[in-house]
Write a protein that holds these residues in place. Structure first.
Motif, PDB file in Angstrom:
ATOM      1  N   ILE A 161       0.830  -1.201   0.000  1.00 47.21           N
ATOM      2  CA  ILE A 161       0.000   0.000   0.000  1.00 47.21           C
ATOM      3  C   ILE A 161       0.867   1.255   0.000  1.00 47.21           C
ATOM      4  CG2 ILE A 161      -1.790   1.264   1.262  1.00 47.21           C
ATOM      5  CD1 ILE A 161      -2.809  -1.382   0.340  1.00 47.21           C
ATOM      6  N   THR A 190      13.515  -2.805   9.501  1.00 43.08           N
ATOM      7  CA  THR A 190      12.541  -3.814   9.888  1.00 43.08           C
ATOM      8  C   THR A 190      11.111  -3.280   9.717  1.00 43.08           C
ATOM      9  OG1 THR A 190      11.868  -5.297  11.645  1.00 43.08           O
ATOM     10  CG2 THR A 190      12.567  -3.134  12.330  1.00 43.08           C
ATOM     11  N   GLY A 191      10.231  -4.163   9.238  1.00 42.95           N
ATOM     12  CA  GLY A 191       8.819  -3.787   9.135  1.00 42.95           C
ATOM     13  C   GLY A 191       8.463  -2.909   7.958  1.00 42.95           C
ATOM     14  N   LYS A 194       9.500  -5.890   3.353  1.00 43.52           N
ATOM     15  CA  LYS A 194      10.374  -6.657   2.468  1.00 43.52           C
ATOM     16  C   LYS A 194       9.771  -8.023   2.129  1.00 43.52           C
ATOM     17  CE  LYS A 194      13.898  -6.246   5.302  1.00 43.52           C
ATOM     18  NZ  LYS A 194      13.321  -5.340   6.323  1.00 43.52           N
ATOM     19  N   GLU A 195       9.229  -8.687   3.157  1.00 46.07           N
ATOM     20  CA  GLU A 195       8.651 -10.006   2.902  1.00 46.07           C
ATOM     21  C   GLU A 195       7.403  -9.885   2.025  1.00 46.07           C
ATOM     22  OE1 GLU A 195       8.441 -12.501   6.287  1.00 46.07           O
ATOM     23  OE2 GLU A 195       7.547 -14.145   5.159  1.00 46.07           O
ATOM     24  N   LEU A 196       6.604  -8.886   2.315  1.00 47.61           N
ATOM     25  CA  LEU A 196       5.405  -8.630   1.516  1.00 47.61           C
ATOM     26  C   LEU A 196       5.771  -8.426   0.046  1.00 47.61           C
ATOM     27  CD1 LEU A 196       2.295  -7.676   1.771  1.00 47.61           C
ATOM     28  CD2 LEU A 196       3.247  -5.394   1.687  1.00 47.61           C
ATOM     29  N   ASP A 260      15.526 -14.661   3.745  1.00 51.43           N
ATOM     30  CA  ASP A 260      15.272 -13.542   4.633  1.00 51.43           C
ATOM     31  C   ASP A 260      16.434 -13.406   5.607  1.00 51.43           C
ATOM     32  OD1 ASP A 260      13.886 -11.435   5.521  1.00 51.43           O
ATOM     33  OD2 ASP A 260      12.207 -12.554   6.391  1.00 51.43           O
ATOM     34  N   GLU A 261      16.740 -12.188   5.968  1.00 52.41           N
ATOM     35  CA  GLU A 261      17.853 -11.880   6.899  1.00 52.41           C
ATOM     36  C   GLU A 261      19.164 -12.437   6.353  1.00 52.41           C
ATOM     37  OE1 GLU A 261      16.957 -10.038   9.361  1.00 52.41           O
ATOM     38  OE2 GLU A 261      14.874 -10.513   9.821  1.00 52.41           O
ATOM     39  N   SER A 302      17.739  -6.149   6.807  1.00 52.18           N
ATOM     40  CA  SER A 302      17.603  -4.800   7.345  1.00 52.18           C
ATOM     41  C   SER A 302      18.967  -4.286   7.765  1.00 52.18           C
ATOM     42  CB  SER A 302      16.639  -4.811   8.541  1.00 52.18           C
ATOM     43  OG  SER A 302      17.029  -5.800   9.457  1.00 52.18           O
ATOM     44  N   LEU A 342      -2.401   3.578   4.597  1.00 54.70           N
ATOM     45  CA  LEU A 342      -1.898   2.395   5.310  1.00 54.70           C
ATOM     46  C   LEU A 342      -2.798   2.054   6.495  1.00 54.70           C
ATOM     47  CD1 LEU A 342       1.942   3.023   5.226  1.00 54.70           C
ATOM     48  CD2 LEU A 342       0.789   0.939   4.439  1.00 54.70           C
ATOM     49  N   LEU A 346      -4.755  -1.373   6.925  1.00 48.47           N
ATOM     50  CA  LEU A 346      -4.429  -2.214   8.080  1.00 48.47           C
ATOM     51  C   LEU A 346      -5.654  -2.403   8.972  1.00 48.47           C
ATOM     52  CD1 LEU A 346      -0.887  -0.779   8.937  1.00 48.47           C
ATOM     53  CD2 LEU A 346      -1.386  -3.030   7.979  1.00 48.47           C
ATOM     54  N   ILE A 378       5.942  -0.289   9.375  1.00 49.57           N
ATOM     55  CA  ILE A 378       4.541  -0.648   9.182  1.00 49.57           C
ATOM     56  C   ILE A 378       4.112  -1.781  10.115  1.00 49.57           C
ATOM     57  CG2 ILE A 378       2.873  -1.431   7.468  1.00 49.57           C
ATOM     58  CD1 ILE A 378       5.072   0.169   5.574  1.00 49.57           C
ATOM     59  N   ARG A 379       5.056  -2.636  10.477  1.00 51.00           N
ATOM     60  CA  ARG A 379       4.697  -3.676  11.435  1.00 51.00           C
ATOM     61  C   ARG A 379       4.309  -3.048  12.763  1.00 51.00           C
ATOM     62  NH1 ARG A 379       8.937  -6.462  11.622  1.00 51.00           N
ATOM     63  NH2 ARG A 379       8.410  -8.156  10.212  1.00 51.00           N
ATOM     64  N   ARG A 382       0.977  -1.442  12.511  1.00 48.58           N
ATOM     65  CA  ARG A 382      -0.050  -2.465  12.551  1.00 48.58           C
ATOM     66  C   ARG A 382      -0.319  -2.922  13.989  1.00 48.58           C
ATOM     67  NH1 ARG A 382      -2.159  -6.627   9.228  1.00 48.58           N
ATOM     68  NH2 ARG A 382      -3.216  -7.940  10.716  1.00 48.58           N
ATOM     69  N   ARG A 465      20.894  -7.770  15.867  1.00 55.28           N
ATOM     70  CA  ARG A 465      20.368  -8.903  16.636  1.00 55.28           C
ATOM     71  C   ARG A 465      21.442  -9.910  17.008  1.00 55.28           C
ATOM     72  NH1 ARG A 465      14.588  -9.404  13.405  1.00 55.28           N
ATOM     73  NH2 ARG A 465      13.842  -7.392  14.126  1.00 55.28           N
TER      74      ARG A 465
HETATM   75  N1  LIG Z   1       3.425  -1.211   1.982  1.00 57.46           N
HETATM   76  C1  LIG Z   1       2.710  -2.002   2.808  1.00 57.46           C
HETATM   77  N2  LIG Z   1       1.386  -2.086   2.659  1.00 57.46           N
HETATM   78  C2  LIG Z   1       0.649  -2.829   3.503  1.00 57.46           C
HETATM   79  N3  LIG Z   1       1.155  -3.562   4.499  1.00 57.46           N
HETATM   80  C3  LIG Z   1       2.474  -3.538   4.686  1.00 57.46           C
HETATM   81  C4  LIG Z   1       3.319  -2.771   3.840  1.00 57.46           C
HETATM   82  N4  LIG Z   1       4.576  -2.942   4.245  1.00 57.46           N
HETATM   83  C5  LIG Z   1       4.531  -3.777   5.286  1.00 57.46           C
HETATM   84  N5  LIG Z   1       3.270  -4.143   5.565  1.00 57.46           N
HETATM   85  C6  LIG Z   1       2.839  -5.025   6.663  1.00 57.46           C
HETATM   86  O1  LIG Z   1       3.723  -4.809   7.735  1.00 57.46           O
HETATM   87  C7  LIG Z   1       4.128  -6.031   8.330  1.00 57.46           C
HETATM   88  C8  LIG Z   1       5.624  -6.222   8.218  1.00 57.46           C
HETATM   89  O2  LIG Z   1       6.001  -6.393   6.871  1.00 57.46           O
HETATM   90  P1  LIG Z   1       7.153  -7.415   6.439  1.00 57.46           P
HETATM   91  O3  LIG Z   1       7.121  -8.637   7.274  1.00 57.46           O
HETATM   92  O4  LIG Z   1       7.090  -7.577   4.986  1.00 57.46           O
HETATM   93  O5  LIG Z   1       8.426  -6.528   6.856  1.00 57.46           O
HETATM   94  P2  LIG Z   1       9.974  -6.854   6.710  1.00 57.46           P
HETATM   95  O6  LIG Z   1      10.574  -5.704   5.965  1.00 57.46           O
HETATM   96  O7  LIG Z   1      10.170  -8.205   6.156  1.00 57.46           O
HETATM   97  O8  LIG Z   1      10.468  -6.762   8.220  1.00 57.46           O
HETATM   98  P3  LIG Z   1      11.688  -7.537   8.973  1.00 57.46           P
HETATM   99  O9  LIG Z   1      12.968  -6.925   8.452  1.00 57.46           O
HETATM  100  O10 LIG Z   1      11.473  -7.215  10.396  1.00 57.46           O
HETATM  101  O11 LIG Z   1      11.546  -8.968   8.649  1.00 57.46           O
HETATM  102  C9  LIG Z   1       3.337  -7.107   7.636  1.00 57.46           C
HETATM  103  O12 LIG Z   1       2.157  -7.350   8.364  1.00 57.46           O
HETATM  104  C10 LIG Z   1       3.003  -6.484   6.293  1.00 57.46           C
HETATM  105  O13 LIG Z   1       1.846  -7.040   5.753  1.00 57.46           O
END
Ligand SMILES: Nc1ncnc2c1ncn2[C@@H]1O[C@H](COP(=O)(O)OP(=O)(O)OP(=O)(O)O)[C@@H](O)[C@H]1O
Ligand SMILES: [Mg+2]
Length: 494
Positions: A161, A190-191, A194-196, A260-261, A302, A342, A346, A378-379, A382, A465
């Protein structure tokens, strides 16, 4: 004995003859084709099908069978010399139960084929069998749909988003790399999603129908990582691993491997990963055979990989290999204009998952949220929304629902558990007396101390970490297990 053999042959010939007679007399129609697939003869009965096939007799006999009978397999019988004893044929003339036999000369050479239409309207005469067939077909279709749905990626690039310039640029880059097979590196705090985004890129790639396999490198103990990546050959170990097992590279074959990581990858394994990436070849533990795989890698971290390379804790060659297509995800504070979109997305997701009514935000609440630092991005946003949603029945969230006046939880607990004078007057007023604090379930008290210690270690290590785990004298995996339990800590990376 000679006579016995002759008898058997005669018996078989008689059986064949009477079978043929039975077929040809009870069949609704019969046709014969030659080696070139041309229709050479049809019986009186067969003529009834010609109108529905849109042919006159002169336009049927002499033509190649595949031109005049849609879906027929007569040509296949000629080519393979194998009969198709029972089959359902469906075309413009209807559905028929048919039988097809090759015709051979005295030397056993195929010279043509004969086809019988045994039944028309088998849907009435063969009702039980067809009903069973239809039911099985239906079950198969349902199972196929289910598998396709399960495989369909959870997130698309559109699930990321944001319409700020920074967010749009991220999505543009993601769409561009999705079309390639190159390694992608996702960088961001973090958050930040990236995984999304990794899921989104996979979903937009040609590999979408194949698996996306994730390895969280930080969560797997170093000693097990190699087996996790490359698998274990049968017999390499005794015990549980005796039968061997496939590694994540193998499981992701044809699809995408999300590492990841990646910054937490032990140096020793970095060289092996590099080789796997370059050669697209893997070697299971305890095996001396290399196996080819077709895997696109998306890596995420991260951590500051360039700084790690400079410090000698990350291999330069692996870094350059991963860094071909880097995408930097902006922190939430760099794109606060996306905050409203967002929170809306969310809040909707939180409502859907919790079954609670959807909560709106007052303009003041949005303003308050925009003033926060969001180190957990964003985590953290949320989690904050989720907590506020669960804590109140009010339909509109106001700043006070986010504890606008209160002090951040972790700091308060840290101060309290450490027994120091609280830095937060409002929090200290609510703290129970020391005696009362100790007369609570031990489990809760231990958890509080752990929480506080980890928060402090993460602050001291500035979110590193590995360093935090070291300072606490626990394994990285143990730290990650606790971070999974306490999302507020996972969000605290700076
Ligand atoms: N642009 C976005 N739009 C909607 N939701 C998002 C967005 N970015 C992140 N989120 C939500 O925020 C949360 C964290 O996202 P995600 O796990 O992808 O982060 P990450 O970058 O992998 O973090 P980490 O480095 O801690 O693993 C998830 O619930 C994800 O759905
Ligand atoms: Mg992640």
């Amino acid at each position: 004995m000679n006579t016995g053999k002759l008898d058997a042959t005669t018996a078989l010939e008689l059986a064949a003859k009477s079978l043929f007679e039975m077929f040809s007399t009870s069949a609704l129609g019969t046709l014969v084709i030659d080696r070139e697939h041309r229709v050479v003869w049809i019986d009186e009965g067969y003529k009834r099908f010609l109108p529905a096939l849109g042919r006159a007799e002169h336009d049927f006999v002499g033509r190649r069978v595949e031109e005049v009978i849609p879906n027929t397999l007569m040509a296949q019988v000629v080519e393979t010399g194998q009969p198709i004893l029972v089959d359902l044929l469906t075309n413009s003339a209807g559905t028929f139960l048919v039988s097809r036999l090759p015709l051979k000369d005295e030397h056993g050479e195929v010279i043509g084929a004969i086809g019988f239409v045994l039944l028309d309207h088998p849907e009435t005469t063969m009702q039980p069998l067809l009903a069973k067939f239809a039911r099985l077909q239906g079950e198969l279709d349902a199972a196929r749909r289910e598998i396709a749905a399960a495989r369909r990626p959870k997130h698309t690039i559109a699930s990321f988003i944001g319409s700020s310039a920074a967010a749009l640029e991220v999505k543009r880059q993601a769409r561009r790399v999705a079309g390639t097979d190159s390694t992608v590196l996702l960088l961001g705090e973090t958050g930040t999603g990236k995984e999304l985004l990794a899921h989104g890129i996979h979903a937009a790639s040609r590999r979408a129908a194949r698996p996306l396999v994730t390895v969280n490198i930080a969560a797997v103990p170093d000693t097990l990582l190699e087996a996790e990546f490359f698998g274990v050959a049968p017999g390499a170990y005794t015990g549980a691993e005796r039968k061997g097992r496939d590694g994540k590279f193998k499981l992701a074959d044809g699809g995408t491997l999300f590492l990841d990581e990646i910054g937490d990858m032990p140096l020793a394994l970095q060289a092996k990963l590099l080789r796997a990436l370059q050669e697209q070849e893997i070697e299971a533990l305890g095996s001396n055979q290399v196996e080819r795989v077709d895997v696109r890698v998306i890596a995420a971290t991260s951590r500051d990989l360039a700084a790690m390379v400079a410090a000698g804790s990350f291999r330069a060659d692996l870094y350059y290999r991963l860094n071909v297509l880097p995408i930097r995800l902006p922190a939430l504070r760099e794109r606060l204009e996306d905050l409203e979109a967002l929170t809306e997305a969310l809040a909707e997701d939180i409502a859907r998952r919790s079954g609670l009514p959807h909560k709106a935000l007052s303009p003041e609440a949005l303003e308050w949220l925009a003033r926060q630092g969001w180190p957990g991005n964003i985590r953290e946003l949320r989690n904050t929304l989720e907590q506020a949603t669960l804590m109140t029945d009010d339909a509109v969230l106001e700043p006070r629902h986010f504890g606008a006046e209160a002090v951040v939880g972790a700091a308060g607990v840290a101060a309290g558990a450490a027994g120091t004078a609280s830095a937060a007057p409002t929090a200290s007023a609510e703290l129970p007396t020391a005696g009362a604090r100790l007369l609570r379930p031990l489990h809760d008290q231990v958890a509080e101390v752990e929480h506080a210690a980890i928060a402090q270690a993460l602050r001291a290590s500035r979110g590193n970490r590995v360093a935090a785990a070291k300072a606490l004298g626990i394994s990285r995996a143990a730290l990650y297990e606790r971070l999974a339990r306490w999302p507020d800590l996972a969000a605290q990376n700076e």
